[in-house]
Design an enzyme around this catalytic site. Structure first.
Site, PDB file in Angstrom:
ATOM      1  N   GLU A 257       0.873  -1.174   0.000  1.00 40.53           N
ATOM      2  CA  GLU A 257       0.000   0.000   0.000  1.00 40.53           C
ATOM      3  C   GLU A 257       0.908   1.221   0.000  1.00 40.53           C
ATOM      4  O   GLU A 257       1.514   1.554   1.028  1.00 40.53           O
ATOM      5  CB  GLU A 257      -0.907  -0.017   1.230  1.00 40.53           C
ATOM      6  CG  GLU A 257      -1.869  -1.192   1.284  1.00 40.53           C
ATOM      7  CD  GLU A 257      -2.931  -1.136   0.196  1.00 40.53           C
ATOM      8  OE1 GLU A 257      -3.252  -0.031  -0.284  1.00 40.53           O
ATOM      9  OE2 GLU A 257      -3.438  -2.204  -0.190  1.00 40.53           O
ATOM     10  N   CYS A 291      -2.233   8.923   2.465  1.00 39.78           N
ATOM     11  CA  CYS A 291      -1.928   8.432   1.108  1.00 39.78           C
ATOM     12  C   CYS A 291      -3.031   8.818   0.134  1.00 39.78           C
ATOM     13  O   CYS A 291      -2.791   9.001  -1.056  1.00 39.78           O
ATOM     14  CB  CYS A 291      -1.763   6.925   1.129  1.00 39.78           C
ATOM     15  SG  CYS A 291      -3.186   6.097   1.838  1.00 39.78           S
TER      16      CYS A 291
HETATM   17  P1  NAD Z   1       8.617   5.068   4.266  1.00 45.06           P
HETATM   18  O1  NAD Z   1       8.587   4.232   3.037  1.00 45.06           O
HETATM   19  O2  NAD Z   1       9.737   5.997   4.449  1.00 45.06           O
HETATM   20  O3  NAD Z   1       8.602   4.148   5.563  1.00 45.06           O
HETATM   21  C1  NAD Z   1       7.587   3.187   5.778  1.00 45.06           C
HETATM   22  C2  NAD Z   1       8.119   2.102   6.692  1.00 45.06           C
HETATM   23  O4  NAD Z   1       9.142   1.402   5.996  1.00 45.06           O
HETATM   24  C3  NAD Z   1       8.752   2.620   7.972  1.00 45.06           C
HETATM   25  O5  NAD Z   1       8.426   1.762   9.023  1.00 45.06           O
HETATM   26  C4  NAD Z   1      10.241   2.541   7.683  1.00 45.06           C
HETATM   27  O6  NAD Z   1      11.012   2.403   8.846  1.00 45.06           O
HETATM   28  C5  NAD Z   1      10.293   1.294   6.819  1.00 45.06           C
HETATM   29  N1  NAD Z   1      11.464   1.192   5.937  1.00 45.06           N
HETATM   30  C6  NAD Z   1      12.224   2.190   5.454  1.00 45.06           C
HETATM   31  N2  NAD Z   1      13.222   1.686   4.690  1.00 45.06           N
HETATM   32  C7  NAD Z   1      13.066   0.352   4.669  1.00 45.06           C
HETATM   33  C8  NAD Z   1      13.763  -0.720   4.048  1.00 45.06           C
HETATM   34  N3  NAD Z   1      14.840  -0.515   3.284  1.00 45.06           N
HETATM   35  N4  NAD Z   1      13.329  -1.982   4.237  1.00 45.06           N
HETATM   36  C9  NAD Z   1      12.236  -2.222   5.002  1.00 45.06           C
HETATM   37  N5  NAD Z   1      11.530  -1.243   5.639  1.00 45.06           N
HETATM   38  C10 NAD Z   1      11.940   0.022   5.463  1.00 45.06           C
HETATM   39  O7  NAD Z   1       7.214   5.816   4.309  1.00 45.06           O
HETATM   40  P2  NAD Z   1       6.701   6.840   5.414  1.00 45.06           P
HETATM   41  O8  NAD Z   1       7.330   8.150   5.145  1.00 45.06           O
HETATM   42  O9  NAD Z   1       6.808   6.242   6.765  1.00 45.06           O
HETATM   43  O10 NAD Z   1       5.142   6.881   5.078  1.00 45.06           O
HETATM   44  C11 NAD Z   1       4.582   7.750   4.191  1.00 45.06           C
HETATM   45  C12 NAD Z   1       4.264   7.067   2.892  1.00 45.06           C
HETATM   46  O11 NAD Z   1       3.343   5.995   3.119  1.00 45.06           O
HETATM   47  C13 NAD Z   1       3.579   7.971   1.906  1.00 45.06           C
HETATM   48  O12 NAD Z   1       4.128   7.805   0.623  1.00 45.06           O
HETATM   49  C14 NAD Z   1       2.135   7.503   1.941  1.00 45.06           C
HETATM   50  O13 NAD Z   1       1.400   7.796   0.787  1.00 45.06           O
HETATM   51  C15 NAD Z   1       2.293   6.053   2.159  1.00 45.06           C
HETATM   52  N6  NAD Z   1       1.056   5.484   2.711  1.00 45.06           N
HETATM   53  C16 NAD Z   1       0.290   4.660   1.942  1.00 45.06           C
HETATM   54  C17 NAD Z   1      -0.914   4.168   2.426  1.00 45.06           C
HETATM   55  C18 NAD Z   1      -1.785   3.260   1.600  1.00 45.06           C
HETATM   56  O14 NAD Z   1      -2.661   2.614   2.177  1.00 45.06           O
HETATM   57  N7  NAD Z   1      -1.609   3.183   0.300  1.00 45.06           N
HETATM   58  C19 NAD Z   1      -1.343   4.525   3.694  1.00 45.06           C
HETATM   59  C20 NAD Z   1      -0.545   5.367   4.455  1.00 45.06           C
HETATM   60  C21 NAD Z   1       0.669   5.839   3.962  1.00 45.06           C
END
Ligand code: NAD
Length: 490
Positions: A257, A291
């Protein structure tokens, strides 16, 4: 003590929860957590290591042996016990949500907690009605039917914008389906994760069935993705991280997501006052850190000026400030990265000649440095970051169009495809856009944030917004293996 001052004066050290025990990280590392409204330290979390993540995967594997054998009715009862604890602790959870994430307590945090409780309630019911099929076949001596089975151990990685509901989408469905879980939450909202784990423990979730590992995503998150002990991955976060995870976890079932840049199209026959009110909420709810946020607004030239001025009126009524203050309707951004992105997107638009009706800059004098003013901006260049990228902030960028073909072309000019919205009073236009827009969800006469937890939610194929569908029975299906059984009667 449920006060901000208490937590700022007495920052606690929070542990991880692995194999039914509260533990420190293997190397003793910790990291700091702060309240986004003041920037002051409110606690310390364990900086988990790869060894911690491996231990959590082993614990989840061991627990999976017996948990996968539990009956659907037992799992439904477990989910109801979780509901009971969450109900009892809902005010406390809403407090930690505002403390850790920064969203307004009275207008948003309490509703996120209520939404989360609904997810466990619904999963406890839905799993009882997960019927499968008996499929007629050509060979008269065969009987064929399908059964749903747990996939095994799920790696769940979640973001910071909805630190209770997003993990709970996976936890409720994952437990209902009989999976065990290793969970890596976003570092900036990990206190919320610890509080949710306390609730699971209180509800009697068996040892090792849900394991919490806090720390850096590229360390503990990566470990649970690549570890051969996990059988499926549930990830919500940015598209960049999602792509990386898809590559690193190649071969495992993936529920991704990701981000969105959802356009909202406003046609000239729309009811502008009601469209503007709905769109303003789509832009400013959770300070735009959603999102499905209304990231850009495509407006017919005939109503462009009227829509802009009405949106600016709404932005002027937003009360930005202390998220614990009952008068506040919008809080700070959660972290420096998203704040910097908002500043960069505004500067890019300014350089390209955009016209800011309100905001477009950090808000000062509010006690913290992560407040960004509610922004309405016109005359956006097509190449601007506002048009091309997800801003994830309180911004309403408005772009004019002349024909519906141009509106569609603009809508599709970026690489995203999560939630789109259309405002019109015409049934013909509603159907035209509902069918033509390449998005996972199209909301007509409702802003892009509208969703209910049992509806299928996810990105359109071939775009950067994700894979699979989350929500109610759809998540349960995604997190289950479908087995086909064939019996020869001879
Ligand atoms: P992010 O991708 O930076 O981080 C998300 C998670 O991934 C965090 O827990 C982070 O620690 C982890 N992470 C980071 N690098 C990683 C790696 N190399 N391997 C595994 N895990 C890793 O995103 P964010 O800034 O925390 O969240 C915001 C984003 O999430 C926005 O783009 C938003 O649109 C999206 N989002 C999508 C939905 C949906 O349902 N489609 C819902 C909410 C947020």
């Amino acid at each position: 003590m449920l006060t901000l001052a208490y937590h700022e004066q007495n920052p606690q050290i929070y542990k991880m929860h692995i194999d039914g025990r509260w533990v420190d990280s293997a190397d003793g590392g910790i990291f700091e957590s702060y309240h986004p409204g003041t920037g002051k330290t409110i606690g310390y979390l364990q900086a988990g290591t790869r060894d911690d993540a491996r231990e959590a995967v082993r614990a989840a594997r061991r627990a999976s042996e017996s948990f996968r054998e539990t009956s659907v009715w037992e799992r439904s009862a477990l989910l109801r016990r979780i509901v009971g604890v969450l109900e009892k602790r809902k005010e406390e959870l809403a407090f930690y949500l505002t403390l850790d994430q920064g969203k307004p307590y009275h207008t948003e945090a309490v509703f996120e907690i209520a939404g989360m409780i609904k997810m466990y309630e619904e999963a406890s019911e839905l799993i009882k009605w997960q019927e499968s099929s008996v499929i007629p076949v050509e060979d008269k001596n065969k009987r064929v039917f399908t059964i749903h089975q747990p996939r095994g151990v799920y790696a769940v990685i979640t973001p910071w914008n909805f630190p209770f509901t997003i993990p709970s989408e996976y936890m409720s469905a994952g437990l209902a389906a009989g999976n065990t879980i290793v969970w890596v939450p976003a570092p900036t909202t990990s206190i919320c994760a610890v509080k949710l784990m306390e609730c699971f423990e209180e509800a009697g979730v068996p040892q090792g069935v849900v394991n919490l590992v806090t720390g850096r995503g590229d360390v503990v998150g990566d470990e649970i993705v690549v570890n051969p002990g996990t059988d499926g991955i549930g990830f919500t976060g940015s598209s960049a991280t999602g792509k990386l995870i898809a590559a690193r976890g190649a071969g495992k079932p993936l529920l991704l997501e990701l981000g969105g840049n959802g356009p909202t199209i406003v046609l000239k026959d729309a009811d502008i006052p009601s469209a503007a009110a709905s769109i303003a909420s789509g832009c400013f709810f959770n300070a735009g850190q959603v999102c499905s946020s209304t990231e850009r607004i495509l407006a017919d030239v005939d109503i462009y000026d009227k829509l802009l001025s009405t949106l600016a009126d709404h932005a002027a009524r937003v009360r930005l400030g202390d998220p614990f203050d009952p008068a506040t309707t919008m809080g700070p951004l959660n972290n420096v990265q998203v704040f910097d992105k908002n500043v960069a997107h505004a500067e890019d638009a300014r350089r390209r000649g955009a016209r800011f009706l309100t905001g477009g800059k950090p808000a000062e004098g509010l006690g913290g440095s992560l407040f960004f003013e509610p922004t309405v901006v016109a005359d956006i260049d097509r190449d601007s970051l506002y048009n091309q990228e997800e801003t994830f902030g309180p911004v309403a960028p408005v772009i004019p169009f002349r024909t519906r073909e141009e509106a569609l072309e603009l809508a599709h000019a970026d690489g995203w495809g999560l939630v789109n919205s259309v405002f019109t009073n015409s049934m013909k236009e509603s159907l035209f856009f509902a069918e033509k827009l390449r998005a996972g969800i199209v909301n007509i006469n409702e802003n892009s944030n509208y969703w209910e937890p049992h509806l299928p939610f996810g990105g359109a194929s071939g775009k950067a917004s994700g894979l699979g569908r989350i929500g109610g029975k759809y998540s349960i299906m995604e997190m289950s293996d479908l087995k086909t059984v064939c019996i020869d009667l001879r």
